[in-house]
Design an enzyme around this catalytic site. Sequence first.
Site, PDB file in Angstrom:
ATOM      1  N   ASN A  18      -2.457 -70.564  15.123  1.00 58.11           N
ATOM      2  CA  ASN A  18      -2.718 -69.438  16.010  1.00 58.11           C
ATOM      3  C   ASN A  18      -1.531 -69.166  16.917  1.00 58.11           C
ATOM      4  OD1 ASN A  18      -4.927 -67.589  16.063  1.00 58.11           O
ATOM      5  ND2 ASN A  18      -6.314 -69.332  16.087  1.00 58.11           N
TER       6      ASN A  18
ATOM      7  N   GLU B  72      -6.800 -58.813  16.732  1.00 58.76           N
ATOM      8  CA  GLU B  72      -5.833 -59.908  16.935  1.00 58.76           C
ATOM      9  C   GLU B  72      -4.437 -59.341  17.190  1.00 58.76           C
ATOM     10  OE1 GLU B  72      -4.713 -62.761  17.373  1.00 58.76           O
ATOM     11  OE2 GLU B  72      -6.142 -64.305  16.822  1.00 58.76           O
TER      12      GLU B  72
ATOM     13  N   ASP C  68      -6.789 -69.693  21.455  1.00 56.88           N
ATOM     14  CA  ASP C  68      -6.507 -68.827  20.304  1.00 56.88           C
ATOM     15  C   ASP C  68      -5.085 -68.293  20.421  1.00 56.88           C
ATOM     16  OD1 ASP C  68      -6.605 -66.903  18.224  1.00 56.88           O
ATOM     17  OD2 ASP C  68      -8.730 -66.531  18.541  1.00 56.88           O
TER      18      ASP C  68
END
Length: 284
Positions: free
Chosen positions: A147, A19, A195
């Site tokens: 997110n 991420e 996302d």
Amino acid sequence: MSRAAGVRVAVREPAELGEGPTWDPAAGRLVWVDILGSRVHTYDPGSGRRTVLTTGQHVGAAKPRAGGGLVVNLRDGIGLYDGGGAFRWLLHDPVAGRRGNDAAVAPDGSLWAGTMRYDEAPGGGTLTRIAPDGTGTVVFPDVSVSNGTGWSPDGSLMYYIDTPTRRIDVCRVDGDSAVDRRPLATVEPGAGFPDGLTVDADGCVWVALWDGGALRRYTPEGALDRTVDLPVRRPTACAFGGPDLRDLYITTARTGLPRPHPLAGSLLVLPDAGAGLPGTPFAG
């Protein structure tokens, strides 16, 4: 327009939940995390040098600090690493069943940090603005999976994703608040879930589609003008990097997949994808 050719592997890595890629211009390297692996990775595309920092608890994001080191969005709050690797808490706020998720640094040097519950319960997360002195102001309460967060080139607008809504929202920035929140675009069922995001120098918003195997680029008006197909099912976020901010780096995940693609978890790159915006380090 769909574009799959040209996507390369920058770092082959079996990250469970890669991420938050972020270019650190002072160090000339990309920073990203493996949330469930409790690791912060760095990669210098010039030399190929890599480092790995183990945080000791799940880490949703890591961003460069103005004075060197990193600010990290951890399970139990916001922490600081100095340039030598020493750690201290900036805002210790443990909540049972909750962890830090994606985060971004605003043009004013504050950190906007998201949280979510491990069970992804609706309304169990927040988006909070963290001032350099550690003061936290909740911007959005009662979100589910906080997110992607990013700002328009002039800093007047903020883009935000609460993943289960399937929306990319746009807000007007008013000091330490984001107001007049409205949908910019919605990802249709079957195309995955929005996302992480990044904003380019044209003011367009790039979004990674979890379970959609692609990136999308939306214009400031919300029109879809580009799709980049990827070899993996779960891209998580993207960011421009490299000395001229023209290469688009993409983090990916393998968690929850019974048969993950061999590249799932790796850091991918699309060279010369466009023009990125210079980032702002955290001022704390």
